[in-house]
Design a protein around this motif. Structure first.
Motif, PDB file in Angstrom:
ATOM      1  N   ILE A  33     -70.076  13.912-152.822  1.00  0.00           N
ATOM      2  CA  ILE A  33     -71.116  14.283-151.876  1.00  0.00           C
ATOM      3  C   ILE A  33     -71.009  13.436-150.607  1.00  0.00           C
ATOM      4  O   ILE A  33     -70.358  12.396-150.591  1.00  0.00           O
ATOM      5  CB  ILE A  33     -72.526  14.131-152.495  1.00  0.00           C
ATOM      6  N   GLY A  34     -71.668  13.874-149.569  1.00  0.00           N
ATOM      7  CA  GLY A  34     -71.665  13.164-148.299  1.00  0.00           C
ATOM      8  C   GLY A  34     -71.857  14.160-147.171  1.00  0.00           C
ATOM      9  O   GLY A  34     -71.604  15.348-147.331  1.00  0.00           O
ATOM     10  N   ARG A  35     -72.268  13.666-146.028  1.00  0.00           N
ATOM     11  CA  ARG A  35     -72.533  14.553-144.902  1.00  0.00           C
ATOM     12  C   ARG A  35     -71.232  15.113-144.350  1.00  0.00           C
ATOM     13  O   ARG A  35     -70.134  14.646-144.671  1.00  0.00           O
ATOM     14  CB  ARG A  35     -73.307  13.798-143.817  1.00  0.00           C
ATOM     15  N   SER A  36     -71.331  16.136-143.516  1.00  0.00           N
ATOM     16  CA  SER A  36     -70.148  16.727-142.889  1.00  0.00           C
ATOM     17  C   SER A  36     -69.401  15.656-142.099  1.00  0.00           C
ATOM     18  O   SER A  36     -70.013  14.868-141.379  1.00  0.00           O
ATOM     19  CB  SER A  36     -70.557  17.870-141.954  1.00  0.00           C
ATOM     20  N   HIS A 203     -72.536  19.912-151.501  1.00  0.00           N
ATOM     21  CA  HIS A 203     -73.428  19.547-150.409  1.00  0.00           C
ATOM     22  C   HIS A 203     -74.882  19.434-150.847  1.00  0.00           C
ATOM     23  O   HIS A 203     -75.766  19.271-150.012  1.00  0.00           O
ATOM     24  CB  HIS A 203     -73.297  20.544-149.249  1.00  0.00           C
ATOM     25  N   THR A 204     -75.140  19.527-152.152  1.00  0.00           N
ATOM     26  CA  THR A 204     -76.515  19.388-152.644  1.00  0.00           C
ATOM     27  C   THR A 204     -76.550  18.429-153.827  1.00  0.00           C
ATOM     28  O   THR A 204     -75.694  18.486-154.713  1.00  0.00           O
ATOM     29  CB  THR A 204     -77.082  20.751-153.080  1.00  0.00           C
ATOM     30  N   LEU A 205     -77.542  17.561-153.822  1.00  0.00           N
ATOM     31  CA  LEU A 205     -77.639  16.523-154.844  1.00  0.00           C
ATOM     32  C   LEU A 205     -77.995  17.085-156.206  1.00  0.00           C
ATOM     33  O   LEU A 205     -77.487  16.623-157.228  1.00  0.00           O
ATOM     34  CB  LEU A 205     -78.680  15.476-154.423  1.00  0.00           C
ATOM     35  N   ASP A 206     -78.890  18.074-156.246  1.00  0.00           N
ATOM     36  CA  ASP A 206     -79.304  18.610-157.547  1.00  0.00           C
ATOM     37  C   ASP A 206     -78.126  19.259-158.268  1.00  0.00           C
ATOM     38  O   ASP A 206     -78.005  19.184-159.488  1.00  0.00           O
ATOM     39  CB  ASP A 206     -80.478  19.587-157.402  1.00  0.00           C
ATOM     40  N   THR A 207     -77.225  19.894-157.520  1.00  0.00           N
ATOM     41  CA  THR A 207     -76.044  20.505-158.120  1.00  0.00           C
ATOM     42  C   THR A 207     -75.142  19.430-158.721  1.00  0.00           C
ATOM     43  O   THR A 207     -74.634  19.577-159.836  1.00  0.00           O
ATOM     44  CB  THR A 207     -75.263  21.310-157.070  1.00  0.00           C
TER      45      THR A 207
END
Length: 274
Positions: A33-36, A203-207
């Motif tokens: 994960i992480g921003r673009s 791009h999503t934490l819950d995933t």
């Protein structure tokens, strides 16, 4: 099993990935994960050897794959399949032929140019499509399928390679919540049933929490978090994304239940201000 050792990628003066180190000692499902612009896609492209590293090494078991060329490089890319956000299918080609293109590294160029595939491969492709719940679409053109179905075709094509590792670069970024869950569940089953390592940029934490055994956070090209899903708290997420206290997970959720709850809360808030 897989070791990423101080991997670095420079584009001129810009450092896209900065001394990334990652050890995978057994098959697992990892979410990055992480921003673009954090370096997630560049990291996966280097692992797959679509992009060359500026420094560092990629080791798989006893094999150094960092500088492979020619046939040896193609053999590694067969072992390390890549799934893309935009599916990369041939739109006007039928679904089963798209899946069969996963055998390109093992077939003669002449045979693949004219879609001359062994019957055993055709049966295997259909079996994989059946496993992913889309066998009935085998004779259709890829362009006739929904986004979620096309992504499952792309997963089937990757499985035709019989890879040891599957890399997925934002595999659900362009999908609606229902299709996103279907695709993530498919990747999770592939890991659990086949014992394959799956590394997915998300791009999503819950995933990441729901489907992954391990979560890696990247910021400005560096790995700044590597831990279990339950360790990915909102505070940790703020550090990874460089966000302030206004950061909200719900706004980027792909989970239908979370989205429904968010919509209900927004509606109640709107009513309160009327």
């Amino acid at each position: 099993m897989l070791r990423i050792d101080k991997l670095t990628k420079r584009f001129g003066d810009n450092v896209a990935v900065d001394t990334a180190t990652l050890d995978v000692d057994k098959p697992c499902m990892i979410g990055i994960i992480g921003r673009s612009g954090a370096g997630k896609s560049t990291l996966l492209r280097m692992i797959n050897r679509l992009s060359d590293a500026s420094e560092g090494r990629i080791m798989f078991k006893d094999r150094d794959v960092t500088n492979l060329t020619g046939k040896a490089k193609r053999a590694w890319q067969a072992d390390c399949a890549m799934i893309f956000q935009q599916f990369n299918l041939v739109p006007r080609m039928d679904v089963v032929s798209n899946v069969l293109h996963g055998t390109l590294n093992h077939r003669a160029t002449f045979a693949t140019m004219f879609n001359l595939f062994p019957m055993a491969d055709i049966h295997r492709a259909i079996d994989i499509l059946d496993r992913l719940g889309i066998a009935e679409h085998a004779p259709k053109r890829a362009e006739a399928l929904s986004g979620g179905q096309q992504q499952r075709v792309a997963i089937a094509r990757a499985l035709m390679q019989d890879p040891k590792i599957i890399l997925a670069d934002e595999p659900i970024a362009s999908l609606d919540p229902m299709n996103a869950q279907t695709v993530m569940e498919a990747l999770r089953r592939i890991h659990e049933e086949d014992g394959r390592t799956v590394i997915a940029n998300l791009h999503t934490l819950d995933t990441a929490r729901r489907y992954c055994d391990r979560v890696v956070g990247m910021r400005d090209g560096r790995i700044v978090f590597d831990g279990l899903p339950e360790q990915l708290t909102t505070g940790v997420a703020r550090e990874i994304y460089g966000a302030d206290a206004t950061f909200s997970e719900a706004a980027t959720s792909t989970e239908i239940e979370t989205l429904d709850a968010t919509i209900r809360a927004e509606r109640m808030e709107a009513k309160a201000h009327v």
